[in-house]
Structures are given as C-alpha cells and as structure tokens.
Design a protein around this motif. Structure first.
Motif, PDB file in Angstrom:
ATOM      1  N   CYS A  12      14.910  50.470  26.455  1.00  0.00           N
ATOM      2  CA  CYS A  12      13.454  50.442  26.634  1.00  0.00           C
ATOM      3  C   CYS A  12      12.826  51.549  25.796  1.00  0.00           C
ATOM      4  CB  CYS A  12      13.116  50.649  28.106  1.00  0.00           C
ATOM      5  SG  CYS A  12      11.358  50.786  28.440  1.00  0.00           S
ATOM      6  N   PRO A  13      11.931  51.228  24.855  1.00  0.00           N
ATOM      7  CA  PRO A  13      11.354  52.251  23.985  1.00  0.00           C
ATOM      8  C   PRO A  13      10.530  53.310  24.714  1.00  0.00           C
ATOM      9  CG  PRO A  13      11.017  50.066  23.049  1.00  0.00           C
ATOM     10  CD  PRO A  13      11.502  49.873  24.458  1.00  0.00           C
ATOM     11  N   HIS A  14      10.015  52.987  25.914  1.00  0.00           N
ATOM     12  CA  HIS A  14       9.234  53.988  26.647  1.00  0.00           C
ATOM     13  C   HIS A  14      10.026  54.564  27.821  1.00  0.00           C
ATOM     14  CE1 HIS A  14       8.158  50.119  28.686  1.00  0.00           C
ATOM     15  NE2 HIS A  14       8.188  50.843  29.776  1.00  0.00           N
ATOM     16  N   LEU A  43       8.824  40.855  23.405  1.00  0.00           N
ATOM     17  CA  LEU A  43       7.552  40.156  23.595  1.00  0.00           C
ATOM     18  C   LEU A  43       7.382  39.020  22.592  1.00  0.00           C
ATOM     19  CD1 LEU A  43       5.138  43.212  24.037  1.00  0.00           C
ATOM     20  CD2 LEU A  43       6.058  41.744  25.844  1.00  0.00           C
ATOM     21  N   PRO A  44       6.743  37.925  23.019  1.00  0.00           N
ATOM     22  CA  PRO A  44       6.460  36.831  22.090  1.00  0.00           C
ATOM     23  C   PRO A  44       5.171  37.053  21.305  1.00  0.00           C
ATOM     24  CG  PRO A  44       5.787  36.202  24.289  1.00  0.00           C
ATOM     25  CD  PRO A  44       6.431  37.564  24.411  1.00  0.00           C
ATOM     26  N   ILE A  45       4.479  38.158  21.620  1.00  0.00           N
ATOM     27  CA  ILE A  45       3.248  38.502  20.901  1.00  0.00           C
ATOM     28  C   ILE A  45       3.425  39.874  20.258  1.00  0.00           C
ATOM     29  CG2 ILE A  45       1.716  37.176  22.413  1.00  0.00           C
ATOM     30  CD1 ILE A  45       0.974  39.899  23.755  1.00  0.00           C
ATOM     31  N   LEU A  46       2.531  40.214  19.349  1.00  0.00           N
ATOM     32  CA  LEU A  46       2.513  41.557  18.786  1.00  0.00           C
ATOM     33  C   LEU A  46       2.094  42.523  19.878  1.00  0.00           C
ATOM     34  CD1 LEU A  46       2.746  43.269  16.169  1.00  0.00           C
ATOM     35  CD2 LEU A  46       0.287  42.924  15.848  1.00  0.00           C
ATOM     36  N   LYS A  52       3.387  50.670  20.449  1.00  0.00           N
ATOM     37  CA  LYS A  52       4.221  49.465  20.252  1.00  0.00           C
ATOM     38  C   LYS A  52       5.574  49.607  20.935  1.00  0.00           C
ATOM     39  CE  LYS A  52       0.911  48.232  17.467  1.00  0.00           C
ATOM     40  NZ  LYS A  52      -0.192  47.402  18.002  1.00  0.00           N
ATOM     41  N   ASP A  53       5.551  50.108  22.169  1.00  0.00           N
ATOM     42  CA  ASP A  53       6.808  50.414  22.859  1.00  0.00           C
ATOM     43  C   ASP A  53       6.936  49.727  24.218  1.00  0.00           C
ATOM     44  OD1 ASP A  53       4.894  51.832  24.263  1.00  0.00           O
ATOM     45  OD2 ASP A  53       5.989  53.737  24.265  1.00  0.00           O
TER      46      ASP A  53
END
Length: 259
Positions: A12-14, A43-46, A52-53
């Motif tokens: 997990c980036p966060h 995520l399927p979206i940006l 962005k984490d």
C-alpha cells in the motif's frame, strides 16, 4: 474466535514499509486466530488524490498474493492467514472491476468492497476520505447535501451485487462519509436502514472497522453506535477489522471491545 479481517501491507503506497510477516507476528502476539490481508486493489481510474497513493500497483499484485501464500504455509500451525483485496466500488467502472476479480477468483471470499470515490455531477471522481481540507472544500463547493446523497446512492449501488456472483460480500466502513464530521456542520440525512436492509437482503457482511477511533475528526468505530444498533436489529453479520496500515495497528481496540 478473534479475527482481524481488514489489514493492509507494505504494498500500500500510503501504508508502512514493514513486511507482511511483521503484521502476522503482531497478530499471533495478540492471540488472534485469523488475519486477512485486504490490500487496496489497483484502481480502474486515474487516482484523484494529490500523491496518487490510494491503491497498490498492478505490477505488485502477484508478489502480494505470493507473499501471503508463503506466510499462510509458514504459520499454518499458529494462525489462519488469508489474502484478498479491498476493492473500490467506482461507479461507471463496473466492467473493469469485474475483469480484475475474474483474474483472482480465489480472493473474492476474503475481499472487502468499499466506497472511497464518488462520481460527481460534473463526471469527475472525488476521494471522500483523503483530507479534512479537501472534504470541506468540496462540501462548500457543491454542497454537503450533494456529497451525502451521492454517497448514499453510491453505497446502494455497491450493495446491489454490481459484479454479479463474484461481488465481494463484505461492505467496508459503511459510514466512511463521517470521517471528518467534527470539522463541519451538516445533519446526516442518509437512510441507513434502507442501506442496511439492502445489505441484509443481498447477503453482505459489515466490516466492523476500528480505524475510525483513531481519526481526529471522528473518533468512533465504523459503523458508529447508531448504525451498529440498527444492523444488530436486522441480524446483520459483522466481522472485526483493524484496517491496519502498520503492524502496531493490528487488532487495535476490537479485542477489548468484541461483542
């Protein structure tokens, strides 16, 4: 039986950089019988948050599941270890999410379906739990009523088997919309009984999530006591989860407060 069925990892980036094994060791130390890793699925979206984490990278999925499998074997005589995902229900991207779940069918029974992102009237997506400042800014911009009503509609869709028979049947922190409630004035008009009745009808389990106790502008479990009482009246099943993002958070609070 003591369980922690909502745990994150270093993928997990966060989250923490500590390895998954440290989470397992903490669970064993606490006398937990079962731990389930539920890393944020790609995520399927940006990603709309500044850093962005919000979720793990697609390239890490294989290693995440492999590491969990290795720990499951290593500690099989001490604790039950499972791995799934925390899947974001994102309106308009049901097909993309279904395709992801079809790749990893073995994880579905251990996965959580959560709502972090709302599709707004202007077709953009907003992360409701990123920060107090962003939530207040958006609430003042489009109205708190719009945020809350949109959240209710989105959770209703998440509780309506959006991916058919492969829909994960545990709803994560059902009232996450309350995370910053102490920092603004708005009367919650969500029909929680309607949501809970749909959860019951469709066979969902509630994530009894203790992370909210540590949130400065909330300070309670998800669900809160009012929603929890309504859920119990409907005989909805709950599963305890720490929503740990670092090893020391495994099993936080709920072991002392299990019902």
């Amino acid at each position: 039986m003591k369980i922690d069925n909502h745990v994150h990892t270093h993928y997990c980036p966060h989250g923490s950089n500590e390895k998954m094994e440290k989470y397992v060791k903490k669970a064993i130390e606490l006398g937990i019988d079962k731990i389930t890793f539920t890393e944020h699925a790609p995520l399927p979206i940006l990603d709309t948050v500044p850093d962005k984490d919000s979720a793990m990278n697609e390239k890490d999925v294989y290693e995440y599941l492999k590491e969990a499998k290795g720990l499951k074997a290593k500690y099989r005589h001490k604790i039950e270890i499972n791995a799934g995902f925390e899947i974001d229900y994102i309106e308009g991207y049901e097909q993309e999410t279904r395709l992801f779940l079809e790749k990893y069918p073995e994880t579905i029974e251990n996965s959580i379906l959560s709502v972090h992102f709302l599709k707004l009237p202007d077709e953009t997506y907003f992360c409701i739990d990123y920060s107090k400042e962003s939530f207040i800014q958006k609430g003042e911009e489009i109205g708190y009523h719009m945020l809350y009503s949109n959240y209710e509609k989105t959770v209703l869709k998440a509780l309506s088997n959006p991916y058919g028979p492969i829909t994960p049947k545990k709803i994560g922190h059902i009232n996450l919309i309350h995370k910053f409630e102490k920092s603004y004035q708005y009367k919650d008009m969500i029909d929680w009984v309607k949501l809970l009745k749909l959860a019951k009808k469709n066979g969902y389990i509630l994530d009894y999530n203790f992370a909210g106790i540590d949130k400065e502008f909330y300070g309670k479990t998800y669900p809160n006591q009012m929603i929890l009482d309504k859920a119990k009246n409907l005989n909805l099943k709950l599963e305890t989860g720490s929503d740990a993002h670092k090893p020391e958070e495994v099993g936080r609070y709920f072991i002392e407060r299990e019902d």
